[in-house]
Write a protein that holds these residues in place. Structure first.
Motif, PDB file in Angstrom:
ATOM      1  N   GLU A   1       0.830  -1.210   0.000  1.00  0.00           N
ATOM      2  CA  GLU A   1       0.000   0.000   0.000  1.00  0.00           C
ATOM      3  C   GLU A   1       0.862   1.256   0.000  1.00  0.00           C
ATOM      4  OE1 GLU A   1      -0.081  -2.466   2.150  1.00  0.00           O
ATOM      5  OE2 GLU A   1      -2.130  -3.137   2.599  1.00  0.00           O
ATOM      6  N   PHE A   2       1.942   1.217   0.769  1.00  0.00           N
ATOM      7  CA  PHE A   2       2.853   2.361   0.837  1.00  0.00           C
ATOM      8  C   PHE A   2       3.444   2.634  -0.544  1.00  0.00           C
ATOM      9  CE2 PHE A   2       5.332   4.912   3.952  1.00  0.00           C
ATOM     10  CZ  PHE A   2       6.288   5.450   3.110  1.00  0.00           C
ATOM     11  N   GLY A   3       3.933   1.582  -1.201  1.00  0.00           N
ATOM     12  CA  GLY A   3       4.537   1.741  -2.513  1.00  0.00           C
ATOM     13  C   GLY A   3       3.550   2.220  -3.555  1.00  0.00           C
ATOM     14  N   GLU A   4       2.314   1.740  -3.482  1.00  0.00           N
ATOM     15  CA  GLU A   4       1.297   2.155  -4.442  1.00  0.00           C
ATOM     16  C   GLU A   4       1.002   3.650  -4.319  1.00  0.00           C
ATOM     17  OE1 GLU A   4      -3.383   1.139  -5.579  1.00  0.00           O
ATOM     18  OE2 GLU A   4      -2.275  -0.162  -4.192  1.00  0.00           O
ATOM     19  N   LEU A   5       0.863   4.125  -3.084  1.00  0.00           N
ATOM     20  CA  LEU A   5       0.588   5.558  -2.898  1.00  0.00           C
ATOM     21  C   LEU A   5       1.808   6.390  -3.280  1.00  0.00           C
ATOM     22  CD1 LEU A   5      -1.216   7.842  -2.023  1.00  0.00           C
ATOM     23  CD2 LEU A   5      -0.543   7.414   0.363  1.00  0.00           C
ATOM     24  N   LEU A   6       2.991   5.918  -2.944  1.00  0.00           N
ATOM     25  CA  LEU A   6       4.194   6.653  -3.318  1.00  0.00           C
ATOM     26  C   LEU A   6       4.290   6.785  -4.833  1.00  0.00           C
ATOM     27  CD1 LEU A   6       6.845   8.047  -2.648  1.00  0.00           C
ATOM     28  CD2 LEU A   6       7.923   5.793  -2.482  1.00  0.00           C
ATOM     29  N   ALA A   7       4.014   5.715  -5.554  1.00  0.00           N
ATOM     30  CA  ALA A   7       4.049   5.772  -7.013  1.00  0.00           C
ATOM     31  C   ALA A   7       3.033   6.783  -7.544  1.00  0.00           C
ATOM     32  CB  ALA A   7       3.771   4.387  -7.592  1.00  0.00           C
ATOM     33  N   GLN A   8       1.867   6.836  -6.921  1.00  0.00           N
ATOM     34  CA  GLN A   8       0.830   7.784  -7.339  1.00  0.00           C
ATOM     35  C   GLN A   8       1.297   9.224  -7.120  1.00  0.00           C
ATOM     36  OE1 GLN A   8      -2.912   7.259  -5.324  1.00  0.00           O
ATOM     37  NE2 GLN A   8      -3.589   9.327  -5.805  1.00  0.00           N
ATOM     38  N   VAL A   9       1.872   9.486  -5.953  1.00  0.00           N
ATOM     39  CA  VAL A   9       2.331  10.843  -5.647  1.00  0.00           C
ATOM     40  C   VAL A   9       3.460  11.248  -6.591  1.00  0.00           C
ATOM     41  CG1 VAL A   9       3.461  12.266  -3.904  1.00  0.00           C
ATOM     42  CG2 VAL A   9       1.605  10.741  -3.244  1.00  0.00           C
ATOM     43  N   LEU A  10       4.372  10.331  -6.863  1.00  0.00           N
ATOM     44  CA  LEU A  10       5.483  10.638  -7.763  1.00  0.00           C
ATOM     45  C   LEU A  10       5.007  10.854  -9.189  1.00  0.00           C
ATOM     46  CD1 LEU A  10       8.046   8.032  -6.427  1.00  0.00           C
ATOM     47  CD2 LEU A  10       8.168  10.504  -6.126  1.00  0.00           C
ATOM     48  N   ARG A  11       4.003  10.081  -9.584  1.00  0.00           N
ATOM     49  CA  ARG A  11       3.524  10.137 -10.955  1.00  0.00           C
ATOM     50  C   ARG A  11       2.763  11.432 -11.246  1.00  0.00           C
ATOM     51  NH1 ARG A  11       1.696   5.420 -10.980  1.00  0.00           N
ATOM     52  NH2 ARG A  11      -0.412   5.905 -10.235  1.00  0.00           N
TER      53      ARG A  11
END
Length: 290
Positions: free
Chosen positions: A271-281
């Protein structure tokens, strides 16, 4: 997916071990605590689908040895190490940076001193306690930790430190008992040994220096458009969470809540990685209630 490419970078006073995965624009991951590059093992492969992901062991951890193990540690030097990695892996081009805990303190300094090298910084719970109105209380805590370390040793000092990080009113007895864990793989067991072996360095040299760091708030205001401050959904009110929330309020920026608490990167990696990818994207900075 194949394993990461391992490299070593010689910097002033140390040799940094780093890992690189994937292809695309550079994403530099700066760990906190004693986890080193391995702290991002649960998210790095997924992030490497869209980025060249670089993670590393900060100077002084067991796989990034110091020339002089007793050398005092400075946030400025750790931030310069991150800059040297950016220069090596993304010369001349700004990069994305995500950092946690003490690593996020180095990330803040990197952003304020080398803003042309940082496209966006996601800073998860940087414990810059000097920005807080009750900073004097936290200075006293750090003094107690160091005094306990000198007089009684590592584990009693770690207990004092952990108690000081909890939210006011929390009872240690309310912390759920640890559930039995399956037998560790050889790789995981080696990681645990490194983590414990690096604890004296972290508690004795990183904590007192990094938590005394005072960020340049005027400079942070100038570059706030490149800064995403974040905290854990489960760590509201805890000491590492409070400076991030305070800075978001002070700078007028939004605040992203990531799953889990201060160590949500380890406890909720998917979940952490998914949200981080969203914020970075997208650069999305969804405001969740403070």
């Amino acid at each position: 997916m194949t394993g990461p490419t391992i490299g070593h970078l010689r910097v002033d006073g140390a040799t940094l071990r780093y890992e690189v995965r994937g292809n695309g624009p550079l994403l530099l991951l700066i760990p906190g605590g004693t986890g080193g590059a391995a702290a991002f093992d649960g998210v790095a492969d997924a992030l490497a689908a869209d980025h060249t992901v670089a993670s590393y062991d900060p100077r002084g951890l067991s796989r990034s040895p110091l020339d002089d193990p007793g050398e005092p540690q400075r946030v400025e030097q750790h931030a310069d190490d991150a800059y040297r990695l950016l220069e090596l892996l993304s010369p001349g081009a700004p990069a994305l940076v995500a950092a946690c805990s003490s690593g996020a303190i180095a990330g803040l300094h990197l952003l304020t001193t080398r803003p042309e090298r940082v496209e966006r910084l996601v800073a998860h719970e940087p414990p810059v306690v000097e920005v807080l109105p009750d900073a004097a209380e936290h200075r006293a805590l750090l003094a107690r930790v160091q005094d306990t370390f000198r007089r009684e040793g590592l584990m009693p000092a770690a207990a004092v430190f952990a108690a000081g990080l909890r939210r006011p009113g929390d009872d240690p007895a309310d912390v759920p008992a640890a559930t039995p864990q399956p037998e560790l793989s050889a790789e995981a067991a080696a990681r645990v040994r490194r983590t414990m072996g690096d604890m004296p360095y972290f508690l004795g040299q990183i904590v007192p220096s990094f938590m005394a760091y005072v960020p340049d708030l005027d400079r942070l205001q100038e570059v706030s458009g490149r800064l995403v401050l974040a905290g854990g959904t489960d760590s509201r009110g805890e000491l590492p969470y409070r400076p991030a929330a305070f800075l978001a309020e002070r700078l007028g920026t939004s605040f992203v809540h990531f799953p889990g608490g201060h160590t949500g990167l380890s406890t909720h990696p998917a979940e952490f990685g998914e949200l981080l990818a969203q914020v970075l994207r997208s650069g999305e900075r969804s405001v969740v209630s403070r």
